[in-house]
Design a protein around this motif. Structure first.
Motif, short mmCIF file in Angstrom:
data_model
loop_
_atom_site.label_atom_id
_atom_site.label_comp_id
_atom_site.label_asym_id
_atom_site.label_seq_id
_atom_site.Cartn_x
_atom_site.Cartn_y
_atom_site.Cartn_z
N THR A 188 0.85 -1.18 0.00
CA THR A 188 0.00 0.00 0.00
C THR A 188 0.89 1.24 0.00
O THR A 188 2.03 1.20 0.47
CB THR A 188 -0.92 0.04 1.24
OG1 THR A 188 -1.73 1.23 1.19
CG2 THR A 188 -0.13 0.04 2.53
N ASP A 189 0.38 2.33 -0.53
CA ASP A 189 1.10 3.60 -0.45
C ASP A 189 0.61 4.44 0.72
O ASP A 189 1.13 5.52 0.97
CB ASP A 189 0.99 4.38 -1.76
CG ASP A 189 -0.46 4.77 -2.09
OD1 ASP A 189 -1.39 4.06 -1.64
OD2 ASP A 189 -0.66 5.76 -2.82
N ARG A 190 -0.39 3.96 1.43
CA ARG A 190 -0.97 4.72 2.54
C ARG A 190 -0.22 4.45 3.84
O ARG A 190 0.35 3.38 4.04
CB ARG A 190 -2.45 4.36 2.70
CG ARG A 190 -3.31 4.91 1.57
CD ARG A 190 -4.69 4.26 1.55
NE ARG A 190 -5.59 4.94 0.62
CZ ARG A 190 -5.58 4.80 -0.70
NH1 ARG A 190 -4.70 4.00 -1.27
NH2 ARG A 190 -6.44 5.44 -1.45
N TRP A 212 -3.28 9.59 -3.53
CA TRP A 212 -3.15 8.16 -3.32
C TRP A 212 -3.44 7.37 -4.59
O TRP A 212 -4.22 7.81 -5.45
CB TRP A 212 -4.09 7.69 -2.21
CG TRP A 212 -3.95 8.44 -0.92
CD1 TRP A 212 -4.88 9.23 -0.33
CD2 TRP A 212 -2.80 8.49 -0.07
NE1 TRP A 212 -4.40 9.77 0.83
CE2 TRP A 212 -3.12 9.32 1.02
CE3 TRP A 212 -1.53 7.90 -0.12
CZ2 TRP A 212 -2.21 9.58 2.05
CZ3 TRP A 212 -0.63 8.15 0.90
CH2 TRP A 212 -0.98 8.99 1.97
#
Length: 348
Positions: free
Chosen positions: A29-31, A47
């Motif tokens: 994930t990029d979060r 995002w």
């Protein structure tokens, strides 16, 4: 895990500098629930659309292809990987892959306490937890959103669950936390954790890196040496990013990742897979190679493997060495002249 010894080295994919592909860093994930100043200093980001994020089935399929090309070590990263729902399901898939001898998770630890038992049961054996300060107020300032208490709770929950070795990662910045080097060492020694110090790097474009904030490896080691005696062990298997050291009294160990002052591009065996399915061949790359499109077009494993081969076989990345040369040249080094993929997509 199903590592099969004695595998022929002839099957391992190598790049232009004869570096094999052995390690795969998978960003799930990029979060992230933190906004660490050296990694994600901005309040908000654009995002990746959820529909563009690889499913666990897609990650597993790509991981199997990478294993066939020579990968034996997988690290799960983010963003913060534990914000991805049911991460233990992916761990279970990857821990059963043949020839994988090391599956590791790097996390900020804030959500670890509630998930560690499921992760351990799924097959996770090793974990790295990022802790840049043991002072609650400073920890909050560095992370902008994080609290130290839950991170320490997660760290000790991992120890209680029997994960090991457990490594603490700390990025050292001059004027920020360089006065805590010994505190971190003593904390790690007291509780049986391995301590890894990381030089402040120009990852991505947003952290406004300046060389004046760098605390080089030599200075970190000199600080520790004033309190403890230790001997150098070298790099694990000759290719790990950290140069490791063992205390003379045998209590835990330390390591330093010195990408800036002692670049190790010549032994880099790491490929990176972004959350949206791009193959990236260097932590400091400015581009990635889309594998997701091949997956969702219905291409065969052989076709995808062939594409990965075509990318890795012409890999010539040596960014840290080039940065070192520039830093010590008359022209100097300007980070703004080198656009890079942001750290949130690569996971370190």
């Amino acid at each position: 895990m199903g590592f099969v010894p004695g595998r022929s080295s002839q099957t391992v994919l190598r790049d232009l500098l004869d570096r094999p592909i052995q390690d795969l860093r998978i960003s799930v994930t990029d979060r992230c629930n933190f906004r660490c100043l050296y990694c994600m200093p901005l309040a908000e980001y654009d995002w990746i659309e959820r529909s563009e994020i690889l499913s666990y089935e897609e990650v597993e399929r790509l991981a199997r292809i990478f294993v066939d090309l020579g990968v034996t070590k997988i690290r799960l990263t983010g963003g913060e990987p534990l914000v991805r729902r049911d991460l233990h399901d992916l761990v279970a898939r990857l821990s059963s892959l043949p020839r994988i001898r090391d599956l590791c998770l790097t996390t900020n630890g804030a959500l670890l306490a509630g998930q560690v038992d499921a992760l351990k049961q799924a097959g996770l054996r090793r974990i790295n937890v990022s802790i840049d300060s043991l002072k609650p107020e400073r920890f909050r300032a560095i992370t902008q959103r994080g609290e130290l208490g839950p991170v320490l709770e997660g760290l000790f929950a991992a120890k209680q669950a029997g994960l090991g070795p457990i490594k603490i990662n700390a990025v050292i910045e001059r004027g920020v936390n360089d006065d805590e080097i010994i505190d971190l060492v003593e904390f790690a020694r007291r509780h049986g954790f391995a301590m890894r110090f990381i030089e402040y790097m120009d990852v991505g474009n947003a952290n406004q890196w300046r060389s004046e904030k760098l605390v080089p490896k030599t200075e970190i080691l000199d600080t520790i040496r004033r309190h403890y005696s230790f001997e150098e062990l070298g790099r694990d298997q000759g290719s790990a990013p950290s140069v490791d050291y063992r205390f003379d009294d045998g209590a835990a160990d330390i390591g330093v990742i010195a990408s800036v002052s002692e670049p190790f591009c010549g032994t880099c065996t790491r490929a990176r897979l972004t959350a949206d399915g791009r193959l990236v061949t260097c932590l400091f790359s400015d581009t990635g190679h889309d594998l997701k499109v091949l997956l969702r077009q219905g291409q065969t494993d052989a076709r995808i493997a062939g594409f990965i081969r075509s990318v890795w076989s012409v890999r010539g990345d040596r960014y840290s060495e080039q940065r070192f040369e520039a830093l010590h040249s008359s022209q100097g080094y300007r980070p703004a002249d080198h656009r890079k993929i942001e750290m949130i997509s690569l996971g370190g």
